[in-house]
Every structure is written in structure tokens, then in C-alpha cells.
Design a protein around this motif. Structure first.
Motif, PDB file in Angstrom:
ATOM      1  N   LEU A  14       0.846  -1.182   0.000  1.00  0.00           N
ATOM      2  CA  LEU A  14       0.000   0.000   0.000  1.00  0.00           C
ATOM      3  C   LEU A  14       0.882   1.233   0.000  1.00  0.00           C
ATOM      4  CD1 LEU A  14      -2.580  -1.116   2.695  1.00  0.00           C
ATOM      5  CD2 LEU A  14      -2.870  -1.117   0.225  1.00  0.00           C
ATOM      6  N   PRO A  15       0.424   2.263  -0.697  1.00  0.00           N
ATOM      7  CA  PRO A  15       1.198   3.518  -0.681  1.00  0.00           C
ATOM      8  C   PRO A  15       1.102   4.163   0.717  1.00  0.00           C
ATOM      9  CG  PRO A  15      -0.826   3.766  -1.963  1.00  0.00           C
ATOM     10  CD  PRO A  15      -0.738   2.343  -1.568  1.00  0.00           C
ATOM     11  N   ALA A  16       2.130   4.895   1.064  1.00  0.00           N
ATOM     12  CA  ALA A  16       2.146   5.571   2.367  1.00  0.00           C
ATOM     13  C   ALA A  16       1.141   6.709   2.383  1.00  0.00           C
ATOM     14  CB  ALA A  16       3.537   6.105   2.636  1.00  0.00           C
ATOM     15  N   ASP A  17       0.507   6.910   3.564  1.00  0.00           N
ATOM     16  CA  ASP A  17      -0.434   8.013   3.706  1.00  0.00           C
ATOM     17  C   ASP A  17       0.322   9.337   3.750  1.00  0.00           C
ATOM     18  OD1 ASP A  17      -2.723   6.516   3.729  1.00  0.00           O
ATOM     19  OD2 ASP A  17      -2.648   6.176   5.906  1.00  0.00           O
ATOM     20  N   THR A  18      -0.149  10.305   3.044  1.00  0.00           N
ATOM     21  CA  THR A  18       0.491  11.624   3.028  1.00  0.00           C
ATOM     22  C   THR A  18      -0.422  12.648   3.692  1.00  0.00           C
ATOM     23  OG1 THR A  18      -0.385  12.008   0.829  1.00  0.00           O
ATOM     24  CG2 THR A  18       1.856  11.150   0.983  1.00  0.00           C
ATOM     25  N   LYS A  19      -0.713  12.506   4.997  1.00  0.00           N
ATOM     26  CA  LYS A  19      -1.562  13.426   5.719  1.00  0.00           C
ATOM     27  C   LYS A  19      -0.783  14.383   6.522  1.00  0.00           C
ATOM     28  CE  LYS A  19      -5.657  10.665   6.153  1.00  0.00           C
ATOM     29  NZ  LYS A  19      -6.613  10.097   6.970  1.00  0.00           N
TER      30      LYS A  19
END
Length: 96
Positions: free
Chosen positions: A91-96
């Protein structure tokens, strides 16, 4: 009187027999022309069958390539997993 003429008569008889065989016997000239026509017909049939075989081989190759393409698409879009394979989902990393 007939003593000196027997050789030309025998030769003429042999010549007649050879001519008969040439025109009416087995492997005569008419047989040659009929075989020649059969060979021409068979060569045309062979050419048609060779063309058909080439098309069938092209279809087989397309299906082989097509199956690989279908499998790739099923893996990417539908998540296809073959028996004995291990599936890892990154899964792609969350960019929050």
C-alpha cells in the motif's frame, strides 16, 4: 523373295508395338497429361492448406499471447492469485 525382307518387317512390327505402348499403354502420353493436371490441382490444394495452416498458427500464437495478456490484466485489475502463490499487497504511504 521373303528372305531379304524379314528384318524390315520385324523392325516395323516392333516400331508399331512401341507406338501402341506410347499412345495407349501404361504410362502413355495421355496418362502423362492427366497426371500433370492432377499434380497442378494438388499443388493448388497444398498452397491453400499451407495458407490455412499459417493462419491457424497465427491464431494459436495470438491466443498464447492473449492468455498471458488476460492473466496480467486479471492479476492487476481483479487480484488473480494462482494456487501455490503468495500474495503481497504493498500500500502507498499516507500523506496526511
Amino acid at each position: 523373295m521373303l528372305k531379304g525382307k524379314w528384318l524390315p518387317i520385324v523392325l516395323l512390327l516392333f516400331f508399331g508395338l512401341l507406338q501402341y505402348r506410347l499412345w495407349f499403354g501404361k504410362n502413355s502420353i495421355p496418362d502423362y497429361y492427366s497426371r500433370k493436371a492432377e499434380v497442378k490441382t494438388q499443388a493448388l490444394q497444398n498452397a491453400n492448406l499451407s495458407q490455412r495452416n499459417a493462419l491457424l498458427n497465427a491464431d494459436i500464437n495470438d491466443l498464447k499471447i492473449g492468455l498471458e495478456a488476460i492473466e496480467e490484466r486479471a492479476r492487476n485489475e481483479l487480484g488473480l492469485i494462482k494456487q501455490g502463490e503468495t500474495f503481497y499487497r504493498i500500500l502507498p504511504a499516507d500523506t496526511k
